[in-house]
Every structure is written in structure tokens, then in C-alpha cells.
Design a protein around this motif. Structure first.
Motif, PDB file in Angstrom:
ATOM      1  N   LEU A   1      33.626  39.239  51.274  1.00  0.00           N
ATOM      2  CA  LEU A   1      34.741  38.763  50.447  1.00  0.00           C
ATOM      3  C   LEU A   1      35.497  39.923  49.811  1.00  0.00           C
ATOM      4  CD1 LEU A   1      35.937  36.024  49.455  1.00  0.00           C
ATOM      5  CD2 LEU A   1      34.666  36.387  47.367  1.00  0.00           C
ATOM      6  N   GLU A   2      34.770  41.003  49.500  1.00  0.00           N
ATOM      7  CA  GLU A   2      35.426  42.150  48.864  1.00  0.00           C
ATOM      8  C   GLU A   2      36.237  42.975  49.859  1.00  0.00           C
ATOM      9  OE1 GLU A   2      31.292  44.743  49.121  1.00  0.00           O
ATOM     10  OE2 GLU A   2      32.269  44.427  47.198  1.00  0.00           O
ATOM     11  N   GLY A   3      36.181  42.597  51.117  1.00  0.00           N
ATOM     12  CA  GLY A   3      37.022  43.250  52.107  1.00  0.00           C
ATOM     13  C   GLY A   3      36.398  44.495  52.705  1.00  0.00           C
TER      14      GLY A   3
ATOM     15  N   TYR B   1      48.155  44.007  50.001  1.00  0.00           N
ATOM     16  CA  TYR B   1      48.187  45.249  50.782  1.00  0.00           C
ATOM     17  C   TYR B   1      49.376  45.283  51.727  1.00  0.00           C
ATOM     18  CZ  TYR B   1      43.586  46.656  49.153  1.00  0.00           C
ATOM     19  OH  TYR B   1      42.536  47.046  48.384  1.00  0.00           O
TER      20      TYR B   1
ATOM     21  N   ARG C   1      39.859  39.377  43.552  1.00  0.00           N
ATOM     22  CA  ARG C   1      38.946  40.394  44.056  1.00  0.00           C
ATOM     23  C   ARG C   1      38.749  40.105  45.535  1.00  0.00           C
ATOM     24  NH1 ARG C   1      40.035  42.614  40.241  1.00  0.00           N
ATOM     25  NH2 ARG C   1      38.919  42.959  38.304  1.00  0.00           N
ATOM     26  N   SER C   2      39.737  40.431  46.338  1.00  0.00           N
ATOM     27  CA  SER C   2      39.642  39.997  47.732  1.00  0.00           C
ATOM     28  C   SER C   2      40.182  41.059  48.676  1.00  0.00           C
ATOM     29  CB  SER C   2      40.393  38.685  47.935  1.00  0.00           C
ATOM     30  OG  SER C   2      41.742  38.937  48.227  1.00  0.00           O
ATOM     31  N   TYR C   3      40.038  40.761  49.952  1.00  0.00           N
ATOM     32  CA  TYR C   3      40.415  41.695  51.007  1.00  0.00           C
ATOM     33  C   TYR C   3      41.922  41.922  51.077  1.00  0.00           C
ATOM     34  CZ  TYR C   3      41.698  37.409  53.419  1.00  0.00           C
ATOM     35  OH  TYR C   3      42.267  36.213  53.737  1.00  0.00           O
ATOM     36  N   ALA C   4      42.704  41.037  50.466  1.00  0.00           N
ATOM     37  CA  ALA C   4      44.144  41.068  50.706  1.00  0.00           C
ATOM     38  C   ALA C   4      44.940  41.708  49.573  1.00  0.00           C
ATOM     39  CB  ALA C   4      44.652  39.643  50.942  1.00  0.00           C
ATOM     40  N   VAL C   5      44.288  41.986  48.422  1.00  0.00           N
ATOM     41  CA  VAL C   5      45.054  42.334  47.225  1.00  0.00           C
ATOM     42  C   VAL C   5      44.712  43.743  46.726  1.00  0.00           C
ATOM     43  CG1 VAL C   5      45.520  41.693  44.841  1.00  0.00           C
ATOM     44  CG2 VAL C   5      45.243  39.926  46.556  1.00  0.00           C
TER      45      VAL C   5
ATOM     46  N   VAL D   1      38.354  48.280  49.449  1.00  0.00           N
ATOM     47  CA  VAL D   1      37.296  47.360  49.050  1.00  0.00           C
ATOM     48  C   VAL D   1      37.529  46.965  47.601  1.00  0.00           C
ATOM     49  CG1 VAL D   1      34.834  47.126  48.665  1.00  0.00           C
ATOM     50  CG2 VAL D   1      35.661  48.253  50.717  1.00  0.00           C
ATOM     51  N   ALA D   2      37.536  45.663  47.324  1.00  0.00           N
ATOM     52  CA  ALA D   2      37.729  45.185  45.957  1.00  0.00           C
ATOM     53  C   ALA D   2      36.374  45.132  45.251  1.00  0.00           C
ATOM     54  CB  ALA D   2      38.357  43.799  45.973  1.00  0.00           C
ATOM     55  N   PRO D   3      36.296  45.605  43.999  1.00  0.00           N
ATOM     56  CA  PRO D   3      35.015  45.565  43.298  1.00  0.00           C
ATOM     57  C   PRO D   3      34.620  44.131  42.964  1.00  0.00           C
ATOM     58  CG  PRO D   3      36.759  46.256  41.825  1.00  0.00           C
ATOM     59  CD  PRO D   3      37.378  46.163  43.188  1.00  0.00           C
TER      60      PRO D   3
ATOM     61  N   GLN E   1      44.115  46.499  44.119  1.00  0.00           N
ATOM     62  CA  GLN E   1      43.488  46.332  42.808  1.00  0.00           C
ATOM     63  C   GLN E   1      44.241  47.130  41.752  1.00  0.00           C
ATOM     64  OE1 GLN E   1      40.655  44.117  42.494  1.00  0.00           O
ATOM     65  NE2 GLN E   1      41.617  43.620  44.442  1.00  0.00           N
TER      66      GLN E   1
END
Lengths: 179, 188
Positions: free
Chosen positions: B146-148, A89, A122-126, B161-163, A128
């Protein structure tokens, strides 16, 4: 020893042996032919996919066979952005900004799982998938994809460019004004 | 000088400030009181010749008090011994910086601040190091999904939010046994 038969071409007829002579083609075909064979990439190397991108540029795989060896580190001179790697991000808006700086016509290749969909992150920093920010023409699977896969993606993009209505698209506003 | 002797020396010199010591698989850990942390660290560097700060990290014991725990890994080039020093920190406490002892602690402590939200007193430049300035969360805390979480800073950065689709899984903090701590999908 007889001379080799000239290769039959259907889209655009060009033969270096008859340079200076006249040949006929559609303008679309001529423009597309020139565009697709001199795609200057903007290497958006963000992670390990960039290593494969470098390998693709080097002598063994030699991306210059497809006319795309001129890596431009200035977006103003680039035609195709190869997003190779994990788009965080924090980096995402920088990628978007560089994309916005590229002149039309421009294309985008999402190289690898991360650029296509976020991959295993699958995380807060990336982010999708880079297609959430910029339009993507070709997605390449792999983590990272091999250079052959990138070349295949490049050839698919060339085929896509070949089918574009480049002249009409380019003069769209003018034609609408005239009509 | 062995690590066991080092631990004995610290106990002898600081007495009550040493809350506990532990030896596991040849690794020595010393739990110290947060008030004396800086003094212990200075003494380790100057007297016990631990001239290399290998790493600084932190733990989040969600549901316990004090909530956080600082972990310092030390190494001495002259004697080749490792030592781990820990100190518990509650949520409203600041940790004395050790960047005046080992300059390398500067960025390590910035990372702890960025990811866990622990503040360091006397740090020369306590800014976020991985996420951008103005990011509202501390992502490595146990109560951060963890998914933000979505956040917005126009023209700077943003997150969505990551799935997760039922996984990957997060360890449940504070469980009494391994069954309760079993990693499971969490929705916050």
C-alpha cells in the motif's frame, strides 16, 4: 470636524494626501512594501482545497483586500504559487515545471494537509508533500483550510517578505563582483 | 421479467458454461466460464435487454488459482433489473473485451488493465488510464504494498515510498477465517 490624524508608519512612509512630495525610506523597505502588497498568485488548484481558494478569491472573503486578487493562469506573471490540493506523482513534475517557469522573486504557499505532507494519502500515488520538489514558504494546516486560514497564511508570507534583504539578494552577484 | 428469471434463462441457454449462480439480498450473480463470457454478455444485451453496463471491476484472489476474477454489473432500462456476471481469469489469460457491445467498457477495461494488469483481447486502445505509460507496477494487486514502490521515469513521473508508520492496514488475502484475514500492517 477635524481632519483625521495620519496613520503612523514605521516601515515605509506613504500618504496619498502628500502625493508629489518627497519622502524617505530604505530601498529594501520600499521594494518589500511594493512586493508584498501586490502578490499575484498562481492558483495550483489540484483538489478540494482549490474550492476554498476560490471562496477566498470571491466577495465574502475577498483576497483583494491584501492585494493578491490577480490570479494569473500564466506562471510567467505570477509571484506566489498556492499549491492547493493533493499532489499526485503524475502531476508532481507538471507542478515543478510550472514553478520553474515563474520568474524570481517567487514564493510558495502549501495550502492544506495534502500539499504540506500528503495528508491522509499514504499511498503509491501521492507525493508526500510538495516541499519534496519545490521550496515552501508557508504551510497552512487544515483539510481543507478555511479561507481565513489562507488569508492568515498570505499575511504571514507578507510579513516574511517584509523582512527580506531584497536589494542585496537581487544584486548579490554584482556586489560580489565589485568586492 | 425478474432477475431470478433472467438467471434461469441464462442457465437454460448456456448450460455448462454457467458454473454457479448466487442470490444474496436480492442481488443475483452468475459465474460463467471465461471462454463463453463474451457470448453470455452479447446474449444478455441482445436477448435479455441489459442495455446498460454499470461497472466493470476485478478481484485479486492472491494464492488461489485462477488468480483474478472479472466482475460486470448490468442493468436494463426497460425492465429495471440488475445482474452481476463474474468470470475467473488466470494470470496468463486474456479476457475478451466487451467494448464492442457497450462502448463504456473501453475506459473501464483500461482501468482494470492499469490497476490489476489483466489484458483484454480485442480492446481498441489498451493503454494505462490513471498511472502513466511506462509505470512498471499494477497497484491494486494484493502483492503490491500500500505504501508503494519507488519507480523512476526521468522527466515523466516518479513514485516514492509513502511512510505507513504501522498503518493503515491491509486485509490479508487467502486467510481461512476472519482472524487470519484481519487487516494488519504489511511490509513487502
Amino acid at each position: 470636524m477635524t481632519a483625521l490624524e495620519p496613520i503612523q508608519r514605521t516601515d515605509a512612509a506613504y500618504d496619498s494626501k502628500i502625493e508629489g512630495n518627497v519622502f524617505f525610506t530604505r530601498l529594501d523597505a520600499a521594494i518589500n512594501w511594493m512586493r508584498k502588497n501586490s502578490l499575484w498568485p498562481m492558483p495550483m488548484g489540484l483538489a478540494c482545497c482549490a474550492i476554498e481558494l476560490m471562496a477566498t478569491g470571491a466577495s465574502r472573503f475577498d483576497i483583494s483586500r491584501f492585494g493578491a486578487e490577480v490570479m494569473r493562469f500564466s506562471p510567467r506573471q505570477a509571484d506566489v504559487m498556492i499549491v492547493s490540493g493533493t499532489v499526485t506523482y503524475k502531476m508532481a513534475l507538471a507542478v515543478k515545471r510550472i514553478w520553474d517557469q515563474m520568474p524570481e522573486p517567487k514564493w510558495c504557499i502549501a495550502m492544506g494537509a495534502c500539499a504540506s505532507s500528503g495528508g491522509m494519502y499514504r499511498s503509491y500515488a501521492v507525493l508526500q508533500g510538495i516541499d519534496r520538489l519545490i521550496p515552501v514558504d508557508v504551510y497552512i494546516s487544515g483539510c481543507p483550510p478555511r479561507p481565513e486560514a489562507l488569508l492568515e497564511g498570505l499575511m504571514r508570507l507578507q510579513r516574511k517578505i517584509d523582512k527580506e534583504h531584497s536589494l542585496i539578494e537581487q544584486k548579490k552577484e554584482l556586489l560580489e563582483e565589485l568586492a | 421479467m425478474t432477475a431470478a428469471e433472467v438467471v434461469k434463462a441464462i442457465q437454460g441457454h448456456f448450460g455448462d458454461a454457467v458454473l454457479a449462480t448466487k442470490e444474496h439480498l436480492g442481488e443475483h450473480t452468475v459465474d460463467v466460464n471465461l471462454d463463453r463470457l463474451h457470448a453470455v454478455m452479447r446474449w444478455c444485451r441482445d436477448e435479455l435487454r441489459f442495455d446498460y453496463l454499470v461497472d466493470v471491476s476485478s478481484l485479486d484472489h492472491l494464492g488461489e488459482e485462477p488468480r483474478f476474477e472479472m466482475v460486470y454489473e448490468l442493468y436494463g432500462y426497460s425492465h429495471g433489473q440488475h445482474l452481476r456476471i463474474k468470470a475467473k481469469v488466470s494470470e496468463d489469460q486474456g479476457v475478451p473485451t466487451v467494448s464492442d457491445l457497450w462502448p463504456t467498457a473501453d475506459w473501464h477495461e483500461r482501468e482494470v488493465y492499469d490497476m490489476m494488469g489483466i489484458t483484454f483481447d480485442g480492446h481498441p486502445d489498451l493503454r494505462r488510464i490513471l498511472m502513466w505509460d511506462g509505470y512498471p507496477f499494477y497497484p491494486l494487486r494484493k502483492d503490491f504494498p500500500l505504501e508503494g514502490k519507488p519507480s523512476e521515469m526521468p522527466d515523466v513521473a516518479f513514485t516514492g515510498v509513502a511512510p505507513l508508520e504501522g498503518g493503515p492496514f491491509v486485509t490479508c488475502a487467502g486467510g481461512q477465517d476472519t482472524i487470519a484475514r484481519e487487516p494488519r500492517a504489511k511490509r513487502v
